[in-house]
Motif scaffolding. Structure first.
Motif, PDB file in Angstrom:
ATOM      1  N   VAL A  45       0.839  -1.204   0.000  1.00  0.00           N
ATOM      2  CA  VAL A  45       0.000   0.000   0.000  1.00  0.00           C
ATOM      3  C   VAL A  45       0.872   1.252   0.000  1.00  0.00           C
ATOM      4  O   VAL A  45       0.640   2.208  -0.763  1.00  0.00           O
ATOM      5  CB  VAL A  45      -0.945  -0.001   1.216  1.00  0.00           C
ATOM      6  CG1 VAL A  45      -1.722   1.310   1.292  1.00  0.00           C
ATOM      7  CG2 VAL A  45      -1.903  -1.178   1.141  1.00  0.00           C
ATOM      8  N   GLY A  46       1.912   1.257   0.846  1.00  0.00           N
ATOM      9  CA  GLY A  46       2.797   2.410   0.920  1.00  0.00           C
ATOM     10  C   GLY A  46       3.512   2.683  -0.388  1.00  0.00           C
ATOM     11  O   GLY A  46       3.559   3.823  -0.863  1.00  0.00           O
ATOM     12  N   LYS A  47       4.076   1.622  -0.976  1.00  0.00           N
ATOM     13  CA  LYS A  47       4.801   1.812  -2.242  1.00  0.00           C
ATOM     14  C   LYS A  47       3.857   2.186  -3.374  1.00  0.00           C
ATOM     15  O   LYS A  47       4.213   2.964  -4.260  1.00  0.00           O
ATOM     16  CB  LYS A  47       5.584   0.547  -2.591  1.00  0.00           C
ATOM     17  CG  LYS A  47       6.854   0.381  -1.782  1.00  0.00           C
ATOM     18  CD  LYS A  47       7.707  -0.777  -2.256  1.00  0.00           C
ATOM     19  CE  LYS A  47       8.999  -0.847  -1.447  1.00  0.00           C
ATOM     20  NZ  LYS A  47       9.855  -1.981  -1.826  1.00  0.00           N
ATOM     21  N   LEU A  48       2.664   1.641  -3.354  1.00  0.00           N
ATOM     22  CA  LEU A  48       1.683   1.986  -4.376  1.00  0.00           C
ATOM     23  C   LEU A  48       1.411   3.488  -4.374  1.00  0.00           C
ATOM     24  O   LEU A  48       1.394   4.128  -5.439  1.00  0.00           O
ATOM     25  CB  LEU A  48       0.385   1.215  -4.137  1.00  0.00           C
ATOM     26  CG  LEU A  48      -0.760   1.480  -5.130  1.00  0.00           C
ATOM     27  CD1 LEU A  48      -0.387   0.974  -6.515  1.00  0.00           C
ATOM     28  CD2 LEU A  48      -2.047   0.801  -4.649  1.00  0.00           C
ATOM     29  N   TYR A  49       1.243   4.056  -3.190  1.00  0.00           N
ATOM     30  CA  TYR A  49       0.981   5.487  -3.099  1.00  0.00           C
ATOM     31  C   TYR A  49       2.218   6.317  -3.436  1.00  0.00           C
ATOM     32  O   TYR A  49       2.111   7.385  -4.055  1.00  0.00           O
ATOM     33  CB  TYR A  49       0.458   5.836  -1.697  1.00  0.00           C
ATOM     34  CG  TYR A  49      -1.047   5.735  -1.609  1.00  0.00           C
ATOM     35  CD1 TYR A  49      -1.842   6.875  -1.698  1.00  0.00           C
ATOM     36  CD2 TYR A  49      -1.680   4.508  -1.460  1.00  0.00           C
ATOM     37  CE1 TYR A  49      -3.229   6.786  -1.630  1.00  0.00           C
ATOM     38  CE2 TYR A  49      -3.056   4.411  -1.399  1.00  0.00           C
ATOM     39  CZ  TYR A  49      -3.825   5.551  -1.484  1.00  0.00           C
ATOM     40  OH  TYR A  49      -5.195   5.459  -1.436  1.00  0.00           O
ATOM     41  N   LEU A  50       3.405   5.846  -3.028  1.00  0.00           N
ATOM     42  CA  LEU A  50       4.620   6.580  -3.351  1.00  0.00           C
ATOM     43  C   LEU A  50       4.865   6.613  -4.860  1.00  0.00           C
ATOM     44  O   LEU A  50       5.164   7.664  -5.440  1.00  0.00           O
ATOM     45  CB  LEU A  50       5.820   5.954  -2.637  1.00  0.00           C
ATOM     46  CG  LEU A  50       5.958   6.250  -1.137  1.00  0.00           C
ATOM     47  CD1 LEU A  50       7.064   5.416  -0.527  1.00  0.00           C
ATOM     48  CD2 LEU A  50       6.240   7.734  -0.894  1.00  0.00           C
ATOM     49  N   PHE A  51       4.770   5.444  -5.508  1.00  0.00           N
ATOM     50  CA  PHE A  51       4.988   5.387  -6.955  1.00  0.00           C
ATOM     51  C   PHE A  51       3.906   6.172  -7.699  1.00  0.00           C
ATOM     52  O   PHE A  51       4.181   6.830  -8.710  1.00  0.00           O
ATOM     53  CB  PHE A  51       5.011   3.928  -7.433  1.00  0.00           C
ATOM     54  CG  PHE A  51       6.168   3.131  -6.880  1.00  0.00           C
ATOM     55  CD1 PHE A  51       7.350   3.749  -6.518  1.00  0.00           C
ATOM     56  CD2 PHE A  51       6.072   1.753  -6.721  1.00  0.00           C
ATOM     57  CE1 PHE A  51       8.421   3.019  -5.998  1.00  0.00           C
ATOM     58  CE2 PHE A  51       7.133   1.017  -6.221  1.00  0.00           C
ATOM     59  CZ  PHE A  51       8.307   1.654  -5.846  1.00  0.00           C
ATOM     60  N   ASN A  52       2.684   6.110  -7.196  1.00  0.00           N
ATOM     61  CA  ASN A  52       1.591   6.858  -7.811  1.00  0.00           C
ATOM     62  C   ASN A  52       1.844   8.364  -7.710  1.00  0.00           C
ATOM     63  O   ASN A  52       1.592   9.115  -8.667  1.00  0.00           O
ATOM     64  CB  ASN A  52       0.268   6.498  -7.144  1.00  0.00           C
ATOM     65  CG  ASN A  52      -0.919   7.188  -7.788  1.00  0.00           C
ATOM     66  OD1 ASN A  52      -0.976   7.339  -9.002  1.00  0.00           O
ATOM     67  ND2 ASN A  52      -1.869   7.625  -6.976  1.00  0.00           N
ATOM     68  N   ALA A  53       2.368   8.800  -6.567  1.00  0.00           N
ATOM     69  CA  ALA A  53       2.680  10.219  -6.387  1.00  0.00           C
ATOM     70  C   ALA A  53       3.769  10.661  -7.358  1.00  0.00           C
ATOM     71  O   ALA A  53       3.693  11.752  -7.939  1.00  0.00           O
ATOM     72  CB  ALA A  53       3.116  10.480  -4.946  1.00  0.00           C
ATOM     73  N   ALA A  54       4.786   9.807  -7.545  1.00  0.00           N
ATOM     74  CA  ALA A  54       5.864  10.135  -8.479  1.00  0.00           C
ATOM     75  C   ALA A  54       5.341  10.212  -9.910  1.00  0.00           C
ATOM     76  O   ALA A  54       5.701  11.106 -10.674  1.00  0.00           O
ATOM     77  CB  ALA A  54       6.976   9.100  -8.376  1.00  0.00           C
ATOM     78  N   ILE A  55       4.469   9.291 -10.264  1.00  0.00           N
ATOM     79  CA  ILE A  55       3.915   9.280 -11.632  1.00  0.00           C
ATOM     80  C   ILE A  55       3.019  10.496 -11.862  1.00  0.00           C
ATOM     81  O   ILE A  55       3.090  11.145 -12.907  1.00  0.00           O
ATOM     82  CB  ILE A  55       3.138   7.968 -11.880  1.00  0.00           C
ATOM     83  CG1 ILE A  55       4.108   6.786 -11.928  1.00  0.00           C
ATOM     84  CG2 ILE A  55       2.344   8.040 -13.178  1.00  0.00           C
ATOM     85  CD1 ILE A  55       3.440   5.426 -11.908  1.00  0.00           C
ATOM     86  N   GLN A  56       2.187  10.826 -10.866  1.00  0.00           N
ATOM     87  CA  GLN A  56       1.331  12.004 -11.002  1.00  0.00           C
ATOM     88  C   GLN A  56       2.150  13.289 -11.111  1.00  0.00           C
ATOM     89  O   GLN A  56       1.748  14.240 -11.780  1.00  0.00           O
ATOM     90  CB  GLN A  56       0.369  12.105  -9.817  1.00  0.00           C
ATOM     91  CG  GLN A  56      -0.758  11.083  -9.849  1.00  0.00           C
ATOM     92  CD  GLN A  56      -1.794  11.347  -8.777  1.00  0.00           C
ATOM     93  OE1 GLN A  56      -1.852  12.424  -8.197  1.00  0.00           O
ATOM     94  NE2 GLN A  56      -2.640  10.356  -8.521  1.00  0.00           N
ATOM     95  N   GLY A  57       3.317  13.299 -10.460  1.00  0.00           N
ATOM     96  CA  GLY A  57       4.198  14.456 -10.568  1.00  0.00           C
ATOM     97  C   GLY A  57       5.074  14.423 -11.804  1.00  0.00           C
ATOM     98  O   GLY A  57       5.946  15.275 -11.964  1.00  0.00           O
ATOM     99  N   GLU A  58       4.845  13.416 -12.673  1.00  0.00           N
ATOM    100  CA  GLU A  58       5.572  13.236 -13.934  1.00  0.00           C
ATOM    101  C   GLU A  58       7.046  12.921 -13.722  1.00  0.00           C
ATOM    102  O   GLU A  58       7.897  13.216 -14.564  1.00  0.00           O
ATOM    103  CB  GLU A  58       5.418  14.472 -14.828  1.00  0.00           C
ATOM    104  CG  GLU A  58       3.960  14.748 -15.216  1.00  0.00           C
ATOM    105  CD  GLU A  58       3.821  15.917 -16.173  1.00  0.00           C
ATOM    106  OE1 GLU A  58       4.845  16.570 -16.475  1.00  0.00           O
ATOM    107  OE2 GLU A  58       2.686  16.184 -16.623  1.00  0.00           O
ATOM    108  N   PHE A  59       7.356  12.276 -12.605  1.00  0.00           N
ATOM    109  CA  PHE A  59       8.712  11.776 -12.354  1.00  0.00           C
ATOM    110  C   PHE A  59       8.736  10.287 -12.735  1.00  0.00           C
ATOM    111  O   PHE A  59       8.887   9.406 -11.884  1.00  0.00           O
ATOM    112  CB  PHE A  59       9.099  11.980 -10.887  1.00  0.00           C
ATOM    113  CG  PHE A  59       9.146  13.425 -10.474  1.00  0.00           C
ATOM    114  CD1 PHE A  59      10.218  14.235 -10.828  1.00  0.00           C
ATOM    115  CD2 PHE A  59       8.108  13.986  -9.738  1.00  0.00           C
ATOM    116  CE1 PHE A  59      10.258  15.567 -10.446  1.00  0.00           C
ATOM    117  CE2 PHE A  59       8.133  15.315  -9.357  1.00  0.00           C
ATOM    118  CZ  PHE A  59       9.215  16.110  -9.710  1.00  0.00           C
ATOM    119  N   TYR A  60       8.592  10.042 -14.021  1.00  0.00           N
ATOM    120  CA  TYR A  60       8.421   8.666 -14.498  1.00  0.00           C
ATOM    121  C   TYR A  60       9.668   7.813 -14.265  1.00  0.00           C
ATOM    122  O   TYR A  60       9.568   6.651 -13.845  1.00  0.00           O
ATOM    123  CB  TYR A  60       8.042   8.673 -15.977  1.00  0.00           C
ATOM    124  CG  TYR A  60       6.789   9.462 -16.287  1.00  0.00           C
ATOM    125  CD1 TYR A  60       5.564   9.085 -15.756  1.00  0.00           C
ATOM    126  CD2 TYR A  60       6.839  10.613 -17.072  1.00  0.00           C
ATOM    127  CE1 TYR A  60       4.407   9.814 -16.020  1.00  0.00           C
ATOM    128  CE2 TYR A  60       5.691  11.353 -17.337  1.00  0.00           C
ATOM    129  CZ  TYR A  60       4.476  10.947 -16.813  1.00  0.00           C
ATOM    130  OH  TYR A  60       3.338  11.672 -17.070  1.00  0.00           O
TER     131      TYR A  60
END
Length: 483
Positions: free
Chosen positions: A394-409
């Motif tokens: 759950v934690g990593k899902l939200y962290l990776f999602n935050a990076a993707i939403q911020g366009e830090f692919y």
């Protein structure tokens, strides 16, 4: 005009006051309790933590700023206070057996854990550089003693010296950064610093730029991020195992709780190129941490490098600089605390007068002699990797999602690849537990406190993975102070 005294509302630090009074009472009681009965002080510490936690129930929904703006009680601070109390509770539970096995039945051990917890609880409430530094030093000084608590162990003394030297060095750098920040803004209050920075760009003010670099460096030591990580493996290996667990979980969470206050609330770093520094640190930290963990034979050193890698993952939320990014940090820290403490509880279970239990080879055949313990450790390993249905996922899902939403692919891709690398060294331990014959010296000695500690960490790791909604809602509500 007569000077007016600032309003002081002690209710804002009620949990800390209760814990401090009972910690002092513990030190008074210590000389009157026989050495063989020092475990009673452990149970007294559990009661103190529970009473402090109970007082937090009366503070939900409160928003109090007191001590001339130096301390703030809000949902964000309360979130971390409860987390630190739970972490301390698990550490004391696993310590009751550990101190008996290692024959370090000294009452001040529990008292120092309580004072370290008080320092941690004050850190997310600090809204002034001075109150933050005092709470940081209260936590750090307690750890300086606890890490070197096994006075007859050469590795313990070495760990204590290394942590003391690096800790003092890091504190000095942070203090120097605070001095630059005060020199540039004329204040130590975080909200007033934020107001000043909104008018004056960091890049146009050399003092602000220097303060930012020094604070990033100092906090880099505290969270063991690359290239400021060199102390962690040796300190983790030589410290008493429960203290290693607390240092890995509680101290790291406390440092990140303050980093959000300072870098997001004070510096208002939601724009500009500041993220480039953290981007480099995050990539180096998660990559080097995972690669070095691959070659470790000592499980405490392996978990040290794993802890370094997890710092890199958490920094991703800081880089995203968004509501989901800040909430992801808090969600991940909750899961990280329980899954890390749980892994160390299993190490304490392996500890005996003839066996340290800190070598990966000591885990041989546990699945055959104690299948439930092996299954629980595998749960913690899955969570540390980030595999569902666990808190780590759950934690990593939200962290990776935050990076993707911020366009830090690319940052998200590197994080996912590093999680795949961690699969190897965690499951190396699992493979040994399930496929090899148990050693004759491997004996697991259970006691009621250690069973409770294992139950709390195992349940929390699985529950958060299956039903994360309460933690997610609490985190999203708490981070509204930064928006």
């Amino acid at each position: 005009m007569a000077p007016t005294l600032p309003e002081i509302r002690l209710i804002a630090i009620l949990p800390e006051i209760i814990l401090a009074i009972l910690a002092c009472a513990l030190f008074v009681m210590d000389p009157f309790i026989e050495k063989q009965k020092k475990s009673q002080l452990g149970y007294f510490s559990i009661g103190a933590l529970l009473l402090s936690g109970f007082s937090c129930l009366f503070l939900f929904g409160e928003s109090i700023t007191t001590f001339s703006g130096m301390i703030t009680l809000d949902a964000y601070a309360l979130f971390f206070k409860v987390l630190f109390l739970l972490a301390a509770l698990v550490v004391v539970l696993m310590s009751i057996r550990y101190v008996q096995v290692e024959r370090i039945n000294l009452g001040e051990y529990y008292g120092l854990i309580l004072f370290a917890t008080i320092g941690m609880m004050l850190m997310p409430s600090a809204t002034d550089l001075l109150s933050f530094y005092l709470s940081l030093e209260l936590m750090s000084m307690s750890f300086y003693v606890l890490i070197a608590f096994m006075r007859k162990d050469p590795k313990g003394i070495e760990s204590g010296i290394k942590y003391f030297l690096t800790g003092v060095f890091a504190s000095g750098i942070i203090l120097y950064g605070m001095a630059f920040l005060y020199g540039a803004t004329g204040t130590t209050n975080l909200s007033e610093i934020a107001t000043f920075i909104q008018v004056n760009e960091i890049t146009s003010n050399p003092s602000l730029s220097m303060a930012f670099v020094l604070l990033v460096t100092g906090f880099g030591f505290k969270i063991a991020s690359v290239p400021f990580h060199m102390w962690a493996p040796d300190v983790y290996e030589g410290s008493p195992t429960p203290i290693t667990a607390y240092l890995s979980a509680g101290s790291k969470a406390a440092a990140f709780s303050v980093m959000l206050r300072i870098f997001i609330d004070a510096f208002s770093l939601s724009s500009g190129n500041w993220w480039q520094i953290f981007w480099v640190i995050a990539v180096l930290t998660m990559t080097l941490g995972n690669l070095m963990a691959l070659v470790q034979s000592n499980i405490k050193r392996m978990l040290a490098y794993s802890s370094i890698a997890h710092s890199g993952y958490i920094i991703m939320g800081l880089i995203a600089a968004s509501e989901i990014g800040y909430a992801a940090i808090m969600i991940y820290l909750v899961g990280y605390v329980f899954m890390t403490l749980g892994a160390f509880v299993v190490i304490v279970l392996l500890c005996s007068p003839n066996l340290k239990g800190d070598q990966i080879s000591d885990f041989k055949g546990i699945a055959r002699t104690n299948p439930m313990v092996a299954l629980t450790f595998m749960l913690f390993a899955l969570s540390l990797i980030g595999i569902p249905p666990t808190a780590g996922f759950v934690g990593k899902l939200y962290l990776f999602n935050a990076a993707i939403q911020g366009e830090f692919y690319w940052l998200a891709i590197i994080g996912i690849l590093n999680s795949a690398v961690s699969l190897y060294y965690y499951f190396k331990v699992v493979q040994i537990m399930y496929t090899e014959e148990p050693a004759e010296s491997t004996v697991l000695s259970f006691s009621p406190p250690i069973k409770v500690a294992l139950g709390i960490t195992g349940f929390a790791t699985l529950f958060i993975g299956l039903y994360p909604e309460p933690i997610i809602k609490a985190a999203l509500y708490s981070v509204k102070i930064f928006l």
